[in-house]
Design a protein around this motif. Structure first.
Motif, PDB file in Angstrom:
ATOM      1  N   UNK A  56      45.073  53.714  22.097  1.00  0.00           N
ATOM      2  CA  UNK A  56      46.148  52.995  21.351  1.00  0.00           C
ATOM      3  C   UNK A  56      45.748  51.931  20.583  1.00  0.00           C
ATOM      4  N   UNK A  57      44.382  51.896  20.154  1.00  0.00           N
ATOM      5  CA  UNK A  57      43.977  50.856  19.236  1.00  0.00           C
ATOM      6  C   UNK A  57      44.146  49.674  19.505  1.00  0.00           C
ATOM      7  N   UNK A  58      43.905  49.329  20.724  1.00  0.00           N
ATOM      8  CA  UNK A  58      44.362  47.776  21.261  1.00  0.00           C
ATOM      9  C   UNK A  58      43.056  46.911  21.087  1.00  0.00           C
ATOM     10  N   UNK A  59      43.351  45.680  20.813  1.00  0.00           N
ATOM     11  CA  UNK A  59      42.293  44.555  20.754  1.00  0.00           C
ATOM     12  C   UNK A  59      42.212  43.943  21.957  1.00  0.00           C
ATOM     13  N   UNK A  60      41.405  44.535  22.951  1.00  0.00           N
ATOM     14  CA  UNK A  60      41.285  44.069  24.275  1.00  0.00           C
ATOM     15  C   UNK A  60      39.898  43.699  24.531  1.00  0.00           C
ATOM     16  N   UNK A  61      39.274  42.729  25.121  1.00  0.00           N
ATOM     17  CA  UNK A  61      38.134  42.689  25.589  1.00  0.00           C
ATOM     18  C   UNK A  61      37.834  43.379  27.036  1.00  0.00           C
ATOM     19  N   UNK A  62      36.870  44.139  27.146  1.00  0.00           N
ATOM     20  CA  UNK A  62      36.675  44.763  28.419  1.00  0.00           C
ATOM     21  C   UNK A  62      34.902  44.386  28.825  1.00  0.00           C
ATOM     22  N   UNK A  63      34.952  43.750  30.242  1.00  0.00           N
ATOM     23  CA  UNK A  63      33.904  43.444  30.512  1.00  0.00           C
ATOM     24  C   UNK A  63      33.752  44.112  31.787  1.00  0.00           C
ATOM     25  N   UNK A  64      32.197  44.010  32.433  1.00  0.00           N
ATOM     26  CA  UNK A  64      32.104  44.691  33.877  1.00  0.00           C
ATOM     27  C   UNK A  64      31.686  43.384  34.608  1.00  0.00           C
ATOM     28  N   UNK A  65      31.838  43.400  35.801  1.00  0.00           N
ATOM     29  CA  UNK A  65      31.341  42.526  36.730  1.00  0.00           C
ATOM     30  C   UNK A  65      30.710  43.124  38.154  1.00  0.00           C
ATOM     31  N   UNK A  66      30.117  42.246  38.838  1.00  0.00           N
ATOM     32  CA  UNK A  66      29.677  42.949  40.062  1.00  0.00           C
ATOM     33  C   UNK A  66      30.622  42.981  41.177  1.00  0.00           C
ATOM     34  N   UNK A  67      30.229  42.760  42.401  1.00  0.00           N
ATOM     35  CA  UNK A  67      31.323  42.985  43.416  1.00  0.00           C
ATOM     36  C   UNK A  67      32.334  41.864  43.417  1.00  0.00           C
ATOM     37  N   UNK A  68      33.600  42.397  43.606  1.00  0.00           N
ATOM     38  CA  UNK A  68      34.637  41.301  43.339  1.00  0.00           C
ATOM     39  C   UNK A  68      35.009  40.966  44.610  1.00  0.00           C
ATOM     40  N   UNK A  69      34.680  41.268  45.959  1.00  0.00           N
ATOM     41  CA  UNK A  69      34.533  40.975  47.158  1.00  0.00           C
ATOM     42  C   UNK A  69      35.755  41.571  48.062  1.00  0.00           C
ATOM     43  N   UNK A  70      36.248  42.470  47.309  1.00  0.00           N
ATOM     44  CA  UNK A  70      37.396  43.270  48.360  1.00  0.00           C
ATOM     45  C   UNK A  70      36.952  44.608  48.255  1.00  0.00           C
ATOM     46  N   UNK A  71      35.857  44.876  48.796  1.00  0.00           N
ATOM     47  CA  UNK A  71      35.219  46.461  48.919  1.00  0.00           C
ATOM     48  C   UNK A  71      36.367  47.554  49.242  1.00  0.00           C
ATOM     49  N   UNK A  72      37.157  47.239  50.332  1.00  0.00           N
ATOM     50  CA  UNK A  72      37.911  48.219  50.923  1.00  0.00           C
ATOM     51  C   UNK A  72      39.149  48.461  49.807  1.00  0.00           C
ATOM     52  N   UNK A  73      39.256  47.617  48.772  1.00  0.00           N
ATOM     53  CA  UNK A  73      40.362  47.862  47.710  1.00  0.00           C
ATOM     54  C   UNK A  73      39.824  48.531  46.595  1.00  0.00           C
ATOM     55  N   UNK A  74      38.574  48.981  46.629  1.00  0.00           N
ATOM     56  CA  UNK A  74      37.880  49.556  45.368  1.00  0.00           C
ATOM     57  C   UNK A  74      38.541  50.980  44.935  1.00  0.00           C
ATOM     58  N   UNK A  75      38.458  51.063  43.665  1.00  0.00           N
ATOM     59  CA  UNK A  75      38.132  50.347  42.504  1.00  0.00           C
ATOM     60  C   UNK A  75      39.071  49.342  41.947  1.00  0.00           C
ATOM     61  N   UNK A  76      38.611  48.252  41.486  1.00  0.00           N
ATOM     62  CA  UNK A  76      39.280  47.271  41.350  1.00  0.00           C
ATOM     63  C   UNK A  76      39.112  46.922  39.829  1.00  0.00           C
ATOM     64  N   UNK A  77      40.254  46.206  38.924  1.00  0.00           N
ATOM     65  CA  UNK A  77      40.375  45.754  37.725  1.00  0.00           C
ATOM     66  C   UNK A  77      41.023  44.433  37.853  1.00  0.00           C
ATOM     67  N   UNK A  78      40.722  43.644  37.080  1.00  0.00           N
ATOM     68  CA  UNK A  78      41.354  42.359  36.774  1.00  0.00           C
ATOM     69  C   UNK A  78      41.939  42.424  35.274  1.00  0.00           C
ATOM     70  N   UNK A  79      43.302  41.984  35.228  1.00  0.00           N
ATOM     71  CA  UNK A  79      43.735  41.970  33.772  1.00  0.00           C
ATOM     72  C   UNK A  79      44.285  40.408  33.665  1.00  0.00           C
ATOM     73  N   UNK A  80      43.731  39.772  32.696  1.00  0.00           N
ATOM     74  CA  UNK A  80      43.978  38.538  32.268  1.00  0.00           C
ATOM     75  C   UNK A  80      44.551  38.525  30.708  1.00  0.00           C
ATOM     76  N   UNK A  81      45.697  38.140  30.593  1.00  0.00           N
ATOM     77  CA  UNK A  81      46.657  37.976  29.152  1.00  0.00           C
ATOM     78  C   UNK A  81      46.535  36.744  28.799  1.00  0.00           C
TER      79      UNK A  81
END
Length: 120
Positions: A56-81
């Motif tokens: 889509x040629x979007x200008x979006x910052x993508x990062x990685x983090x360690x454990x978010x703390x909700x292992x039973x819900x993995x895989x997880x992503x956070x979206x911050x606009x």
């Protein structure tokens, strides 16, 4: 490298990838890459995020983090606009990533059926 043109092409590709990581006032997607996330498929989710942003040629910052703390819900992503609350999505598939980017990142509409947390 066999030619200067190949080197320039590689340089452009790397610069474009680095631009996605720049901080600022743009959308951000954070992928949980703790061991629990990786075991649940987070690498494929990260690849799907990067592929969809590239497509889509979007200008979006993508990062990685360690454990978010909700292992039973993995895989997880956070979206911050910019100016909006952070939304955590969980139990994701690659198809869910396309939906989240299309509806939330591009159009600003939270995908409520995939939300597991809202952060103010």
């Amino acid at each position: 490298m066999k030619s200067l043109a190949e080197l320039k092409e590689l340089k452009n590709k790397v610069q474009k990838e680095m631009k996605k990581r720049d901080q600022g006032t743009k959308a951000e997607i954070i992928v949980g890459m703790g061991t629990c996330g990786i075991a649940a498929g987070a690498r494929n989710i990260l690849k799907a995020v990067l592929a969809e942003i590239e497509k889509r040629d979007l200008d979006v910052r993508v990062t990685q983090t360690g454990c978010i703390g909700m292992c039973e819900k993995e895989p997880l992503i956070d979206v911050k606009l910019p100016g909006k609350e952070k939304i955590t999505y969980g139990n994701l598939s690659e198809a869910d990533v396309q939906k989240i980017i299309s509806e939330h990142v591009v159009n600003g509409s939270v995908v409520t059926d995939l939300v597991i947390a809202r952060h103010k």
